[in-house]
Design an enzyme around this catalytic site. Structure first.
Site, PDB file in Angstrom:
ATOM      1  N   SER A 143       0.851  -1.193   0.000  1.00 57.08           N
ATOM      2  CA  SER A 143       0.000   0.000   0.000  1.00 57.08           C
ATOM      3  C   SER A 143       0.884   1.239   0.000  1.00 57.08           C
ATOM      4  CB  SER A 143      -0.888   0.017   1.246  1.00 57.08           C
ATOM      5  OG  SER A 143      -1.557   1.267   1.353  1.00 57.08           O
ATOM      6  N   TYR A 157      -1.656  -0.402  10.211  1.00 51.96           N
ATOM      7  CA  TYR A 157      -1.783  -0.969   8.856  1.00 51.96           C
ATOM      8  C   TYR A 157      -0.612  -0.526   7.974  1.00 51.96           C
ATOM      9  CZ  TYR A 157      -3.788  -1.096   4.072  1.00 51.96           C
ATOM     10  OH  TYR A 157      -4.011  -1.291   2.736  1.00 51.96           O
TER      11      TYR A 157
HETATM   12  P1  NAP Z   1     -11.474  -5.580   0.422  1.00 54.35           P
HETATM   13  O1  NAP Z   1     -12.397  -5.094  -0.632  1.00 54.35           O
HETATM   14  O2  NAP Z   1     -11.743  -5.261   1.850  1.00 54.35           O
HETATM   15  O3  NAP Z   1     -11.317  -7.158   0.238  1.00 54.35           O
HETATM   16  C1  NAP Z   1     -10.519  -7.870   1.142  1.00 54.35           C
HETATM   17  C2  NAP Z   1     -10.492  -9.325   0.742  1.00 54.35           C
HETATM   18  O4  NAP Z   1      -9.603 -10.003   1.627  1.00 54.35           O
HETATM   19  C3  NAP Z   1     -11.827 -10.017   0.848  1.00 54.35           C
HETATM   20  O5  NAP Z   1     -11.911 -10.951  -0.198  1.00 54.35           O
HETATM   21  C4  NAP Z   1     -11.735 -10.729   2.197  1.00 54.35           C
HETATM   22  O6  NAP Z   1     -12.519 -11.907   2.241  1.00 54.35           O
HETATM   23  C5  NAP Z   1     -10.282 -11.103   2.214  1.00 54.35           C
HETATM   24  N1  NAP Z   1      -9.722 -11.343   3.536  1.00 54.35           N
HETATM   25  C6  NAP Z   1      -9.690 -10.509   4.605  1.00 54.35           C
HETATM   26  N2  NAP Z   1      -9.076 -11.114   5.632  1.00 54.35           N
HETATM   27  C7  NAP Z   1      -8.716 -12.345   5.206  1.00 54.35           C
HETATM   28  C8  NAP Z   1      -8.056 -13.440   5.800  1.00 54.35           C
HETATM   29  N3  NAP Z   1      -7.639 -13.399   7.079  1.00 54.35           N
HETATM   30  N4  NAP Z   1      -7.851 -14.561   5.065  1.00 54.35           N
HETATM   31  C9  NAP Z   1      -8.274 -14.631   3.785  1.00 54.35           C
HETATM   32  N5  NAP Z   1      -8.907 -13.624   3.164  1.00 54.35           N
HETATM   33  C10 NAP Z   1      -9.123 -12.489   3.863  1.00 54.35           C
HETATM   34  O7  NAP Z   1      -9.980  -5.075   0.156  1.00 54.35           O
HETATM   35  P2  NAP Z   1      -9.262  -4.398  -1.123  1.00 54.35           P
HETATM   36  O8  NAP Z   1      -9.425  -2.947  -1.009  1.00 54.35           O
HETATM   37  O9  NAP Z   1      -9.617  -5.107  -2.363  1.00 54.35           O
HETATM   38  O10 NAP Z   1      -7.749  -4.687  -0.715  1.00 54.35           O
HETATM   39  C11 NAP Z   1      -6.974  -5.737  -1.272  1.00 54.35           C
HETATM   40  C12 NAP Z   1      -5.534  -5.489  -0.874  1.00 54.35           C
HETATM   41  O11 NAP Z   1      -5.139  -4.200  -1.364  1.00 54.35           O
HETATM   42  C13 NAP Z   1      -5.303  -5.443   0.637  1.00 54.35           C
HETATM   43  O12 NAP Z   1      -4.063  -6.036   0.949  1.00 54.35           O
HETATM   44  C14 NAP Z   1      -5.263  -3.961   0.944  1.00 54.35           C
HETATM   45  O13 NAP Z   1      -4.518  -3.685   2.089  1.00 54.35           O
HETATM   46  C15 NAP Z   1      -4.594  -3.453  -0.317  1.00 54.35           C
HETATM   47  N6  NAP Z   1      -4.821  -2.023  -0.571  1.00 54.35           N
HETATM   48  C16 NAP Z   1      -6.061  -1.547  -0.811  1.00 54.35           C
HETATM   49  C17 NAP Z   1      -6.241  -0.184  -1.042  1.00 54.35           C
HETATM   50  C18 NAP Z   1      -7.575   0.443  -1.316  1.00 54.35           C
HETATM   51  O14 NAP Z   1      -7.673   1.680  -1.324  1.00 54.35           O
HETATM   52  N7  NAP Z   1      -8.634  -0.317  -1.524  1.00 54.35           N
HETATM   53  C19 NAP Z   1      -5.130   0.666  -1.027  1.00 54.35           C
HETATM   54  C20 NAP Z   1      -3.873   0.130  -0.778  1.00 54.35           C
HETATM   55  C21 NAP Z   1      -3.726  -1.229  -0.564  1.00 54.35           C
HETATM   56  P3  NAP Z   1     -13.897 -11.984   3.108  1.00 54.35           P
HETATM   57  O15 NAP Z   1     -14.794 -10.931   2.526  1.00 54.35           O
HETATM   58  O16 NAP Z   1     -14.387 -13.362   2.899  1.00 54.35           O
HETATM   59  O17 NAP Z   1     -13.506 -11.653   4.526  1.00 54.35           O
END
Ligand code: NAP
Length: 248
Positions: A143, A157
């Site tokens: 991130s 985080y």
């Molecule tokens: P999201 O929409 O909240 O989706 C998170 C996913 O991770 C869901 O499929 C969830 O499954 C799964 N998950 C959570 N805890 C888990 C665990 N312990 N074991 C297995 N699966 C788990 O998140 P996102 O925004 O797509 O983020 C994806 C990645 O990008 C993350 O690493 C996040 O930190 C990074 N990121 C995101 C952003 C942003 O702005 N969105 C920015 C920088 C980095 P369930 O629904 O089944 O719990």
């Protein structure tokens, strides 16, 4: 040989977008999730309707036994793994460090750091030529918070993602001569449900004015960078980071 990809946390957001793009590029895709089985199965159905191969696999990546089962399930279903996308990540309610308790810190580090390490370990055991593997690629989803620090929101985080960056750098050097490339993307503010976990579902709208491109990113824009790093087009790229952050 079939290209086989595990994407952790692929039931929605960046992981789901990556799964759909990967399947269109010919990967057999394991769609890992923790709780939301129906969302993961919907991703699988969409891939299959498009002519691709996918399987939903439940596992909490912070639990070692569940990580082992995830990888063994994929071994049996699709054969030897060629790409791991270490995508699953969590954040908790926005607050200053002065208010954070140890339970929160344990949860945030267990998923974002320990989970990434455990999955990377299982991937290396299958891919590395030192383990009789054919080589492969790992893409970690870090991130921009790792560099910006996320003050007053989630420094925990941000620190966990900085650990993911160190994992990327260190592991890439460990396995560079074993046929395994390890890289990372650093998304900026991307339109997904993760912001609701921080208590601010509309966070993208608030912070987009601070992004040089003046908008949030889409999960599909992150998926493109992940798929490039995973592919042979990035054959001389390891230990590298792509910021997908609109210039932030
Ligand atoms: P999201 O929409 O909240 O989706 C998170 C996913 O991770 C869901 O499929 C969830 O499954 C799964 N998950 C959570 N805890 C888990 C665990 N312990 N074991 C297995 N699966 C788990 O998140 P996102 O925004 O797509 O983020 C994806 C990645 O990008 C993350 O690493 C996040 O930190 C990074 N990121 C995101 C952003 C942003 O702005 N969105 C920015 C920088 C980095 P369930 O629904 O089944 O719990």
């Amino acid at each position: 040989m079939d290209q086989v990809m595990i994407i952790t946390g692929a039931s929605r957001g960046i992981g789901a977008a990556t799964a759909q793009l990967a399947a269109r590029q010919g990967y057999a895709v394991a769609v890992n999730y923790r709780h939301d089985q129906s969302a993961a199965e919907a991703v699988v159905r969409a891939i299959e309707a498009d002519g691709g191969r996918a399987l939903a696999v439940a596992a909490d990546i912070s639990v070692e036994a569940e990580v082992m089962q995830l990888f063994e399930t994929v071994d049996r279903a699709f054969g030897r793994l060629t790409v791991l996308v270490n995508n699953a990540g969590i954040l908790e309610r926005q607050m200053p460090v002065a208010q954070m308790d140890s339970g929160r810190l344990a949860r945030v580090f267990a998923v974002n750091v320990q989970g990434a390490f455990l999955c990377a370990r299982e991937a290396v055991r299958r891919m590395s030529t030192a383990h009789e593997g054919p080589g492969g690629a790992i893409v970690n989803v870090s991130s921009m918070a790792a560099r910006l620090g996320a003050p007053n929101e989630y420094v925990d985080y941000a620190a966990a993602k900085a650990a993911v960056d160190a994992l990327t750098t260190g592991l890439s050097k460990e396995v560079a001569a074993q046929g395994v490339r390890v890289n990372a993307v650093r998304p900026g503010v991307i339109r997904t449900d993760i912001h609701a976990s921080g208590g601010e579902p509309d966070r993208v709208e608030r912070v987009k004015a601070a992004v040089p491109m003046q908008r949030g990113g889409e999960p599909e824009e992150v998926a493109e960078a992940i798929l490039w790093l995973a592919s042979d087009k990035a054959s001389y790229v390891t230990g590298s980071f792509i910021d997908v952050a609109g210039g932030r």
